[in-house]
Scaffold this active site. Structure first.
Site, PDB file in Angstrom:
ATOM      1  N   TYR A 148     -12.028  26.274 -17.794  1.00 59.68           N
ATOM      2  CA  TYR A 148     -11.982  27.440 -16.039  1.00 59.68           C
ATOM      3  C   TYR A 148     -12.175  25.812 -15.004  1.00 59.68           C
ATOM      4  CZ  TYR A 148     -15.171  29.240 -12.789  1.00 59.68           C
ATOM      5  OH  TYR A 148     -15.447  30.162 -11.802  1.00 59.68           O
ATOM      6  N   LYS A 162     -12.092  30.359  -9.659  1.00 60.42           N
ATOM      7  CA  LYS A 162     -11.590  31.896  -9.539  1.00 60.42           C
ATOM      8  C   LYS A 162      -9.883  32.144  -9.191  1.00 60.42           C
ATOM      9  CE  LYS A 162     -12.217  35.205 -12.832  1.00 60.42           C
ATOM     10  NZ  LYS A 162     -12.037  35.109 -13.608  1.00 60.42           N
ATOM     11  N   ASP A 174      -8.145  26.964  -2.138  1.00 57.39           N
ATOM     12  CA  ASP A 174      -8.986  26.420  -2.015  1.00 57.39           C
ATOM     13  C   ASP A 174      -9.077  24.564  -1.780  1.00 57.39           C
ATOM     14  OD1 ASP A 174     -12.127  25.731  -1.520  1.00 57.39           O
ATOM     15  OD2 ASP A 174     -12.618  26.489  -3.028  1.00 57.39           O
TER      16      ASP A 174
HETATM   17  C1  F6R Z   1     -16.300  29.108  -6.876  1.00 54.57           C
HETATM   18  C2  F6R Z   1     -17.209  30.296  -7.408  1.00 54.57           C
HETATM   19  C3  F6R Z   1     -18.644  29.514  -7.726  1.00 54.57           C
HETATM   20  C4  F6R Z   1     -19.358  28.244  -8.256  1.00 54.57           C
HETATM   21  C5  F6R Z   1     -20.475  28.058  -8.548  1.00 54.57           C
HETATM   22  C6  F6R Z   1     -20.862  26.983  -9.600  1.00 54.57           C
HETATM   23  O1  F6R Z   1     -15.743  30.160  -6.907  1.00 54.57           O
HETATM   24  O2  F6R Z   1     -17.283  30.426  -7.408  1.00 54.57           O
HETATM   25  O3  F6R Z   1     -19.710  30.927  -7.375  1.00 54.57           O
HETATM   26  O4  F6R Z   1     -18.462  28.316  -9.487  1.00 54.57           O
HETATM   27  O5  F6R Z   1     -21.381  27.906  -6.742  1.00 54.57           O
HETATM   28  O6  F6R Z   1     -20.318  26.030  -8.498  1.00 54.57           O
HETATM   29  P1  F6R Z   1     -20.501  24.271  -9.051  1.00 54.57           P
HETATM   30  O7  F6R Z   1     -20.397  24.471 -10.499  1.00 54.57           O
HETATM   31  O8  F6R Z   1     -18.737  23.540  -8.591  1.00 54.57           O
HETATM   32  O9  F6R Z   1     -21.634  23.598  -8.609  1.00 54.57           O
HETATM   33 MG    MG Z   2     -13.992  26.587  -4.008  1.00 50.25          MG
HETATM   34 MG    MG Z   3     -12.184  31.017  -3.677  1.00 45.76          MG
END
Ligand code: F6R
Ligand code: MG
Ligand code: MG
Length: 371
Positions: free
Chosen positions: A235, A238, A12
């Protein structure tokens, strides 16, 4: 002919918008990089794809697995795509490139890798599976079904070339150790491990020594097992896994391989890497994660390999035969979502350890009294 190596390497390097999908310009840039490598003779062939917010580089070559030049090529391609992502201010540009500089092998640097080297058969069907919003253990159930469950794979009963079963290489990704286990002899022990999918993951599947058509030292399936938090020590998203599976002629038929995804099983990794949800098989057209950043999904690109050339792909889940599975996945999605912040929609505490939740809980620590 020399053995062929298929490498599927993904990262990603910027989402669009948020964590939903890959911007077409990232794919264009990656194609440009890999085209040059093909012209220079490093690659036999390549195919660039997007699954959710992950940029996917499928490459064929004759250099074996863990080859420094191939890994360097993938790394450089992700770095170039990151530049484009930064120009477009895509979300989380370069997020999976966890190290500053390439150091010989892309493993442990952020991207996910599934690679296998094998002798190309007369007819060589290969399926590249790509999941988003989940983790490597999400492949345990379908890979087990393909190669060990006679209720999924009729060939295990009917075809004498499959009847002896397969060998599973299972990794304990916490203790960094692995074990080879044989099916059907050790079915229950295999399941005792791989049912705990956050810890024990199927890494490879091999034919047995008794297989009449295939060498026992060439894998027939491989799954990426990289864990981002183990590299970053916090973290950072994923580890959306990928897998390569060979099919037919002494292996599960294409349809037996795909049948393993007809059940939308629950996996972890949805929304903030913190929720369980069903994995939904979709066509590439629908490989964008929208509802609650999901639900987790899997796409499948099918190829015939011809002297290393990737003939294809066919978008294998682009079939109304999977509508029922998708419908079921949506019912499960709705059911799970109604739990809101409650387990088992939200992951159990031990699996939340590497998310942002501990920061929230830390603030409450001083207010606890003994009870
Ligand atoms: C990324 C994912 C998303 C993010 C969520 C919060 O693979 O699974 O669900 O964890 O959109 O993202 P941030 O913390 O970047 O705003
Ligand atoms: Mg992403
Ligand atoms: Mg992804």
């Amino acid at each position: 002919m020399a053995k062929i190596t298929i490498s599927l390497i993904k990262a990603d390097v910027g989402g669009y918008p948020g964590h939903a999908s890959v911007h077409p310009k990232l794919k264009e840039k990656a194609k440009e990089c890999l085209k040059q490598a093909k012209e220079s003779g490093l690659l036999v062939d390549f195919h660039v794809m997007g699954a959710g917010d992950d940029l996917q580089l499928l490459m064929s070559h004759e250099r074996g697995v863990d080859d420094e030049e191939i890994h360097q090529l993938a790394w450089d391609t992700f770095v170039e795509a990151t530049q484009v992502a930064k120009e477009l201010k895509l979300y989380g540009a370069g997020q999976d490139l966890l190290k500053d500089a390439f150091s010989g092998n892309i493993r442990g640097m952020g991207p996910g890798i599934a690679e296998m080297e094998f002798t190309e058969r007369e007819g060589e069907p290969l399926i590249a599976f790509m999941m988003d919003k989940t983790e490597p253990g999400a492949f345990n159930l379908p890979i087990f079904k393909m190669f060990a469950d006679p209720f999924n794979t009729a060939g295990l009963i009917i075809d004498p070339t499959l009847h002896d079963g397969f060998v599973f290489e299972i990794w304990d990704i916490m203790a960094h150790r692995k074990v080879l286990m044989r099916a059907p002899e050790e079915l229950y022990d295999i399941l005792a491990l791989i049912g705990a999918k956050s810890r024990y993951v199927i890494k490879r599947v091999y034919p047995k020594e008794t297989h009449p058509k295939l060498p026992s030292d060439e894998p027939v399936a491989v799954i990426s097992t990289e864990k981002l938090y183990q590299i970053a020590e916090k973290y950072v998203g994923k580890d959306d896994p990928v897998a390569l599976v060979r099919a037919q002629s002494g292996l599960p038929a294409l349809g037996e391989v795909l049948e393993a995804f007809a059940f939308p099983h629950l996996v972890s990794g949805w929304m903030r890497g913190s929720h369980n949800g069903p994995v939904m098989p979709v066509s590439f057209r629908y490989a964008q994660c929208t509802r609650f950043d999901g639900p987790p999904r899997v796409v499948a690109a099918g190829f015939q390999i011809a002297n290393g050339k990737l003939v294809g792909p066919v978008d294998l889940f682009d079939d109304p035969a999977f509508d029922y599975t998708r419908q079921k996945a949506q019912e499960i999605t709705e059911y799970m979502r109604r739990h809101g912040p409650f387990e088992p929609h939200r992951l159990p505490l031990e699996e939340m350890e590497y998310t942002t939740l501990p920061e929230v809980l830390k603030k409450l620590e001083s207010r606890f009294e003994s009870a």
